[in-house]
Design a protein around this motif. Structure first.
Motif, PDB file in Angstrom:
ATOM      1  N   SER A  98       6.721  -9.480  -2.070  1.00 15.42           N
ATOM      2  CA  SER A  98       5.738  -9.299  -0.993  1.00 15.42           C
ATOM      3  C   SER A  98       4.708  -8.227  -1.311  1.00 15.42           C
ATOM      4  N   SER A  99       4.696  -7.732  -2.541  1.00 16.80           N
ATOM      5  CA  SER A  99       3.709  -6.733  -2.951  1.00 16.80           C
ATOM      6  C   SER A  99       3.704  -6.665  -4.473  1.00 16.80           C
TER       7      SER A  99
ATOM      8  N   PRO B  41       3.039 -13.686   0.700  1.00 17.24           N
ATOM      9  CA  PRO B  41       4.468 -13.715   0.352  1.00 17.24           C
ATOM     10  C   PRO B  41       4.734 -14.736  -0.748  1.00 17.24           C
TER      11      PRO B  41
END
Length: 363
Positions: free
Chosen positions: A119-120, A169
């Motif tokens: 997610s990052s 995501p």
């Protein structure tokens, strides 16, 4: 009997064509002005979440199905309160998020490549440290035919990759140095009877399926059938399901499943006693499903971008052409050709000749 289909592309077109001889009529809901199923099915033109059209569709049909995975879940849930919906909404929900899909495989004891959520950019770097390179970064939602993913081959590819994918995501999967890609196509009726077609061996190019070859006596079919059966029974599934796998030695690793008729099963129209399209309609309407036994050996060649000349295709013995009636466009599936024969050597020659007619190439 009337079947409603969310989506009006080539899969809906072939479902409608399979229904006509049985007296089953299809109504499609699709926002496209040029939905290619419209010439063979009634076309409700509008958005998938238009409640007025959903009500109209529900009033016209006995059962609802769908032809692609990006149908809004809320639309199907709304329809399911009015008319039976098959395959079940839970199956569609699982396939709309790659992480949910992989977790479902894991929960059912179905082998998959290693994977981690991302997610990052920081999570991506951590996931790469654990899974290693090469690996594949994929968006959790949307994406098909190779879209929505990046292959990370070396450390330099990791920098900025999450932002390059859209900063959404995602899931990181281990790259599988597979021997081949196969799909198991199965059908389950309303009374729980399961049947499977011959295993299909698939060849892709640029993320798009180019060739699908039926393998009637493939030794790994029992593994694919076992995996697919776990999904079918867990989901209380009705209809056709396709499970795509990587083969690595004598193992199969599940890549994804499609809760619908599938491109790799198009050969069943000419190559099996009952096609995937007819059996899907039989299943969702509560009829007994037909035999999935192969007739001979078959190969399906996708026509990408534009159709080859009909006159040249028809010179090849055993060839059957399916033109979807779509406008030519680069990278677009506009039709397919099936060859069926009892002679494996001729099948190879005919496949090579048909590949030579494809500007996109399929060898």
């Amino acid at each position: 009997m009337v079947v409603g289909i969310l989506g009006g592309g080539q899969l809906a077109r072939m479902l409608a064509l399979a229904g006509h001889p049985m007296g089953i009529r299809c109504v499609v809901l699709d926002p496209a002005d040029d939905a290619c199923s419209a010439p063979v099915a009634r076309h409700l033109h509008g958005a998938f979440d238009d409640r007025r059209l959903l009500d109209e569709l529900a009033d016209m049909v006995d059962v609802i199905t769908y032809e692609f995975e990006n149908v809004p879940l809320e639309s199907l849930r709304y329809l399911s309160s009015k008319v039976p919906v098959y395959p079940p909404v839970a199956a569609l929900e699982a396939t709309q998020d790659r992480l949910d899909e992989k977790n479902l495989f894991r929960d059912l004891g179905i082998d998959t490549p290693d994977f981690l959520p991302v997610s990052s950019q920081e999570e991506l770097e951590s996931a790469v440290n654990r899974i290693g390179l090469p690996s594949v970064l994929k968006t959790r939602r949307m994406g098909y035919d190779g879209k929505g993913q990046i292959v990370l081959k070396e450390a330099a590819d990791v920098s900025g990759a999450w932002e390059q994918l859209g900063g959404v995501p995602a899931i990181l999967e281990a790259f599988v140095p597979f021997d081949r890609e196969v799909s198991g196509i199965v059908v389950r009726s309303t009374d729980g009877e399961i049947s499977a077609w011959s295993l299909t061996e698939n060849r892709h190019g640029d993320g798009i399926l180019k060739l699908a070859t039926s393998r009637p006596h493939d030794p790994v079919k029992p593994i694919a059938l076992d995996f697919a059966t776990r999904l079918l029974e867990h989901l209380d599934y009705v209809g056709v399901l396709a499970l795509e796998c990587f083969q690595l030695g004598d193992r199969l690793l599940a890549n994804e499943f499609a809760p619908r008729v599938h491109n790799s099963g198009h050969w069943t129209i000419e190559g099996a006693e009952t096609s995937q399209f007819e059996n899907h309609l039989r299943a969702v309407t509560g009829l007994m499903t037909g035999s999935t036994e192969p007739l001979e050996q078959s190969v399906m060649i996708n026509c990408i971008g534009e159709m080859p000349p009909l006159s040249r295709v028809m010179k090849i013995r055993g060839a059957h052409m399916h033109d979807y009636g779509k406008e030519p466009r680069s990278g677009r599936k506009v039709g397919h050709i099936t060859v069926r024969t009892a002679d494996p050597e001729y099948l190879q020659r005919a496949t090579a000749d048909l590949c030579d007619l494809q500007k996109s190439g399929c060898r």
